[in-house]
Design a protein around this motif. Structure first.
Motif, mmCIF file in Angstrom:
data_model
loop_
_atom_site.group_PDB
_atom_site.id
_atom_site.type_symbol
_atom_site.label_atom_id
_atom_site.label_comp_id
_atom_site.label_asym_id
_atom_site.label_seq_id
_atom_site.Cartn_x
_atom_site.Cartn_y
_atom_site.Cartn_z
ATOM 1 N N GLY A 1 1.947 -3.650 10.992
ATOM 2 C CA GLY A 1 2.387 -4.137 9.628
ATOM 3 C C GLY A 1 1.078 -4.058 8.752
ATOM 4 N N HIS A 2 -0.330 -4.528 8.951
ATOM 5 C CA HIS A 2 -1.309 -4.193 8.212
ATOM 6 C C HIS A 2 -1.453 -2.849 7.665
ATOM 7 C CE1 HIS A 2 -4.995 -5.178 6.143
ATOM 8 N NE2 HIS A 2 -5.839 -4.431 6.727
ATOM 9 N N GLY A 3 -1.490 -2.154 8.680
ATOM 10 C CA GLY A 3 -1.588 -0.481 8.532
ATOM 11 C C GLY A 3 -0.534 0.102 7.719
ATOM 12 N N ILE A 4 0.417 -0.391 7.667
ATOM 13 C CA ILE A 4 1.578 0.247 6.874
ATOM 14 C C ILE A 4 1.275 -0.323 5.313
ATOM 15 C CG2 ILE A 4 4.157 0.004 6.430
ATOM 16 C CD1 ILE A 4 4.637 -0.032 9.579
ATOM 17 N N ARG A 5 1.059 -1.548 5.289
ATOM 18 C CA ARG A 5 0.893 -1.962 4.040
ATOM 19 C C ARG A 5 -0.475 -1.344 3.285
ATOM 20 N NH1 ARG A 5 0.663 -8.199 3.617
ATOM 21 N NH2 ARG A 5 0.426 -7.959 1.507
ATOM 22 N N HIS A 6 -1.479 -0.996 4.115
ATOM 23 C CA HIS A 6 -2.534 -0.395 3.727
ATOM 24 C C HIS A 6 -2.230 0.900 3.097
ATOM 25 C CE1 HIS A 6 -7.015 0.840 4.363
ATOM 26 N NE2 HIS A 6 -6.866 0.930 3.131
ATOM 27 N N PHE A 7 -1.324 1.687 3.783
ATOM 28 C CA PHE A 7 -0.940 3.041 3.432
ATOM 29 C C PHE A 7 -0.267 3.042 2.331
ATOM 30 C CE2 PHE A 7 2.125 6.441 3.948
ATOM 31 C CZ PHE A 7 1.187 7.566 3.786
ATOM 32 N N ALA A 8 0.674 1.798 2.152
ATOM 33 C CA ALA A 8 1.441 2.039 0.759
ATOM 34 C C ALA A 8 0.678 1.700 -0.141
ATOM 35 C CB ALA A 8 2.517 0.941 1.226
ATOM 36 N N PHE A 9 -0.415 0.860 -0.006
ATOM 37 C CA PHE A 9 -1.014 0.438 -1.168
ATOM 38 C C PHE A 9 -2.096 1.693 -1.599
ATOM 39 C CE2 PHE A 9 -4.980 -1.471 -2.972
ATOM 40 C CZ PHE A 9 -4.557 -2.518 -3.708
ATOM 41 N N ARG A 10 -2.475 2.166 -0.549
ATOM 42 C CA ARG A 10 -3.230 3.551 -0.914
ATOM 43 C C ARG A 10 -2.256 4.581 -1.727
ATOM 44 N NH1 ARG A 10 -5.668 7.195 -2.710
ATOM 45 N NH2 ARG A 10 -7.352 8.292 -1.855
ATOM 46 N N LEU A 11 -0.981 4.565 -1.511
ATOM 47 C CA LEU A 11 -0.155 5.562 -2.381
ATOM 48 C C LEU A 11 0.144 4.858 -3.627
ATOM 49 C CD1 LEU A 11 2.578 6.646 0.365
ATOM 50 C CD2 LEU A 11 0.762 7.933 -0.459
ATOM 51 N N ALA A 12 0.454 3.704 -3.854
ATOM 52 C CA ALA A 12 0.902 3.121 -5.077
ATOM 53 C C ALA A 12 0.534 1.936 -5.300
ATOM 54 C CB ALA A 12 2.437 3.225 -4.975
ATOM 55 N N ALA A 13 -0.762 1.487 -4.774
ATOM 56 C CA ALA A 13 -1.562 0.296 -5.270
ATOM 57 C C ALA A 13 -0.463 -0.948 -4.906
ATOM 58 C CB ALA A 13 -1.913 0.298 -6.775
ATOM 59 N N ARG A 14 -0.471 -1.980 -5.890
ATOM 60 C CA ARG A 14 0.241 -3.069 -5.545
ATOM 61 C C ARG A 14 1.780 -2.848 -5.373
ATOM 62 N NH1 ARG A 14 -1.593 -8.181 -9.348
ATOM 63 N NH2 ARG A 14 -0.288 -9.043 -7.586
ATOM 64 N N ARG A 15 2.206 -1.779 -6.310
ATOM 65 C CA ARG A 15 3.628 -1.603 -6.145
ATOM 66 C C ARG A 15 4.124 -1.068 -4.797
ATOM 67 N NH1 ARG A 15 7.069 0.011 -10.691
ATOM 68 N NH2 ARG A 15 5.080 0.263 -11.912
ATOM 69 N N GLY A 16 3.256 -0.222 -4.108
ATOM 70 C CA GLY A 16 3.649 0.281 -2.969
ATOM 71 C C GLY A 16 3.615 -0.715 -1.707
ATOM 72 N N ASP A 17 2.662 -1.901 -1.948
ATOM 73 C CA ASP A 17 2.602 -3.000 -1.148
ATOM 74 C C ASP A 17 3.987 -3.870 -1.076
ATOM 75 O OD1 ASP A 17 1.682 -4.598 0.814
ATOM 76 O OD2 ASP A 17 0.652 -5.857 -0.791
ATOM 77 N N ALA A 18 4.345 -4.065 -2.486
ATOM 78 C CA ALA A 18 5.423 -4.851 -2.786
ATOM 79 C C ALA A 18 6.707 -4.074 -2.313
ATOM 80 C CB ALA A 18 5.486 -4.930 -4.389
ATOM 81 N N ALA A 19 6.615 -2.703 -2.267
ATOM 82 C CA ALA A 19 7.630 -1.944 -1.833
ATOM 83 C C ALA A 19 8.102 -2.177 -0.283
ATOM 84 C CB ALA A 19 7.634 -0.684 -2.268
ATOM 85 N N VAL A 20 6.782 -2.242 0.341
ATOM 86 C CA VAL A 20 6.854 -2.417 1.815
ATOM 87 C C VAL A 20 7.465 -3.989 2.398
ATOM 88 C CG1 VAL A 20 5.563 -2.617 3.806
ATOM 89 C CG2 VAL A 20 5.054 -0.774 2.449
ATOM 90 N N LEU A 21 7.257 -5.007 1.530
ATOM 91 C CA LEU A 21 7.510 -5.973 1.958
ATOM 92 C C LEU A 21 9.114 -6.394 1.443
ATOM 93 C CD1 LEU A 21 4.312 -8.325 0.279
ATOM 94 C CD2 LEU A 21 5.074 -7.690 2.912
#
Length: 373
Positions: free
Chosen positions: A185-205
């Motif tokens: 889960g941390h790896g997926i959130r890190h990848f999403a954050f690298r793509l779209a910053a906080r918006r990507g992290d929120a999208a994963v959640l």
């Protein structure tokens, strides 16, 4: 020493993009047999992760013991029942296909209409007048389509070996995800954050919430109602109970409910003179039919509420695209996309002015552009 900025090297960029594309395609080619199983496992693990954490707390914080317990629960409550249902569907598919494609499909006589007080004779006469006026011709026209549709659904369940492979892959990936869920889960959130910053992290959640909503609020409710409804059919002596159980699960997945199958079974029991078991099945159907009003809100509260048309499209489209496994994956894909699109749209406020005013403002702007180019 100051270096001059490097000029764009077009061949280098082209070959770099080509290499990255080939690498992505090669990776996809390698993991393609496991994609559906991994997606299924991800859905199961996300939906049941709070249960696993609670069980781990009961077992003195030992993750290995919690993983063993969750694996046994998956085998006993999900994998074995689903495998038995699909196996039973295959075993009973031959008579159904033969009946649907025999060419002798006719409308029933419905002689019991005569026994209806006061209006029975009129109902019977009107029904046969309707049949004589075109009912038989209509059945002859739709006969080929009934056979093709039945054969299609049976063929989807007929790939039993591939389905069992997906179940095995799902179980294996579920064990791995239970064991290393936090790191994944941390790896997926890190990848999403690298793509779209906080918006990507929120999208994963948000995607995780949508997965949990479908898995708990829709799939679990359908499985519980289907199994309980099938148990009532089997105890009441209804033939092809396994096949009807799968049909109940499908009806529950598309939000039609189990009564679509249970009510005709009750009528058949009364019609055949077995009133005792007909009454038992009637009472049991009332329990099963109203179970979703209690179970679904309780489960869906853990995720997010979703439109019925979304679930219906996901179930049917998933079945056509991926076979039986698509019944579970199809709604999840659409639910995740719906949640992300909904959040993106709500980032901007909806227009508050009248639609006619908006059209007039647009026409005024066009007139100004024409007069002042």
């Amino acid at each position: 020493m100051n270096l001059s900025p490097k000029e764009w090297d077009l061949p280098q960029i082209i070959f770099l993009l080509l290499f990255i594309t080939l690498l992505i395609l090669a990776c996809f080619w390698v993991v393609e047999p496991f994609i559906l199983g991994f997606a299924w496992a991800s859905m199961v693990v996300i939906a049941t992760w709070p249960v696993m954490i609670r069980i781990q707390g009961w077992l003195w914080g030992r993750r290995c013991l919690a993983v063993i317990v969750m694996t046994m629960l998956l085998l006993l409550l999900f994998i074995i029942p689903v495998a038995l249902l699909v196996s039973g569907l295959i075993d009973n598919s031959a008579p159904v296909i033969a009946w649907a494609t025999s060419g002798h499909l006719q409308l029933p006589d419905l002689a019991w209409l005569k026994s209806v007080p006061m209006v029975g004779d009129k109902l019977y006469t009107g029904y046969h007048s309707l049949v004589a006026g075109g009912g038989s011709a209509m059945m002859a026209k739709i006969q080929p389509y009934i056979g093709r549709t039945t054969s299609f659904f049976m063929a989807q369940a007929g790939h039993f070996g591939r389905f069992m492979m997906h179940l095995g892959v799902m179980l294996l990936f579920s064990i791995l995800l239970y064991w290393r869920g936090e790191q994944v889960g941390h790896g997926i959130r890190h990848f999403a954050f690298r793509l779209a910053a906080r918006r990507g992290d929120a999208a994963v959640l948000l995607a995780a919430q949508a997965v949990r909503a479908v898995a708990l609020g829709v799939v679990v409710t359908a499985l519980v109602q289907g199994v309980l409804g099938g148990l009532g059919l089997a105890v009441s002596g209804i033939p092809y109970a396994t096949l009807l159980t799968v049909l109940i699960i499908l009806c529950c997945l598309v939000q039609l409910g189990p009564l679509v199958v249970l009510i005709p079974a009750i009528i058949w029991l009364y019609w055949s003179g077995n009133t005792t078991w007909g009454t038992v099945l009637l009472v049991w159907s009332c329990v099963v039919g109203t179970l979703d009003n209690v179970l679904r809100p309780m489960l869906i509260r853990l995720g997010a509420d979703l439109p019925m048309i979304l679930i219906l499209s996901g179930v049917i489209g998933g079945l056509i695209a991926f076979g039986m496994i698509g019944l579970f994956i199809g709604p999840v894909v659409l639910a995740v996309s719906y949640r992300l699109l909904s959040v993106w749209m709500n980032e901007s406020p909806a227009p508050e002015y009248d639609p006619e005013e908006a059209v007039e403002a647009l026409l005024d702007e066009q007139e100004e552009l024409k007069t002042n180019p």
